[in-house]
Design an enzyme around this catalytic site. Structure first.
Site, PDB file in Angstrom:
ATOM      1  N   THR A 152      -6.500  -6.081  53.551  1.00 41.00           N
ATOM      2  CA  THR A 152      -6.130  -6.973  54.583  1.00 41.00           C
ATOM      3  C   THR A 152      -6.650  -8.392  54.060  1.00 41.00           C
ATOM      4  O   THR A 152      -6.538  -8.486  52.993  1.00 41.00           O
ATOM      5  CB  THR A 152      -6.910  -6.278  55.821  1.00 41.00           C
ATOM      6  N   TYR A 153      -6.780  -9.174  54.975  1.00 47.25           N
ATOM      7  CA  TYR A 153      -7.125 -10.716  54.815  1.00 47.25           C
ATOM      8  C   TYR A 153      -8.329 -10.808  55.493  1.00 47.25           C
ATOM      9  O   TYR A 153      -8.788 -10.514  56.541  1.00 47.25           O
ATOM     10  CB  TYR A 153      -6.125 -11.512  55.201  1.00 47.25           C
ATOM     11  N   ALA A 191      -6.225  -1.902  60.916  1.00 49.87           N
ATOM     12  CA  ALA A 191      -7.716  -1.564  59.958  1.00 49.87           C
ATOM     13  C   ALA A 191      -8.901  -1.067  60.590  1.00 49.87           C
ATOM     14  O   ALA A 191      -9.472  -0.144  59.945  1.00 49.87           O
ATOM     15  CB  ALA A 191      -7.957  -2.843  59.148  1.00 49.87           C
ATOM     16  N   SER A 248      -7.073  -8.148  60.401  1.00 49.48           N
ATOM     17  CA  SER A 248      -7.995  -8.813  59.466  1.00 49.48           C
ATOM     18  C   SER A 248      -9.481  -8.087  59.171  1.00 49.48           C
ATOM     19  O   SER A 248      -9.708  -7.161  59.969  1.00 49.48           O
ATOM     20  CB  SER A 248      -8.103 -10.130  59.769  1.00 49.48           C
TER      21      SER A 248
END
Length: 116
Positions: A57-58, A75, A25
């Protein structure tokens, strides 16, 4: 017709950390999330100004006022601490609404505090 438009962006934020072993994330300071109209678990695009990487991503909520911009999980391999990134979210709008669309742009200083 519907169009995919930029909803909001945090422009040239500084990466404060990258944690390879955390659940994937991006942790974003809660104040920045609010300013950019981002919700927890919302999909975002990350554009690294320093190395040209572009990925999605989130969002997860970071401590308010901390300036945290931390890429987590896989990431973390795409950025380095100190890199400048653009964090962008998008929305689908109908064609007529798109004609007058204005995204929210959040500009930050080197400590990721909102510039006024």
């Amino acid at each position: 017709m519907q169009r995919l438009m930029l909803k909001s962006k945090i422009h040239r934020a500084t990466v404060t950390d990258a944690d390879l072993h955390y659940e994937g994330s991006i942790s974003i300071d809660e104040a920045l999330m609010e300013a950019a109209d981002l919700l927890p678990y919302e999909k975002v695009a990350i554009y690294d100004v320093n190395n040209g990487e572009r990925f999605t991503t989130y969002v997860i909520t970071g401590k308010r006022g901390s300036g945290v911009i931390c890429l987590n999980g896989a990431a973390a391999r795409k950025v380095a601490k100190g890199d400048l990134v653009i964090i962008a979210s998008y929305v689908i709008v109908d064609g007529e609404e798109a004609k007058g669309w204005k995204p929210t742009c959040v500009f930050v200083d080197p400590e990721n505090q909102i510039k006024h």
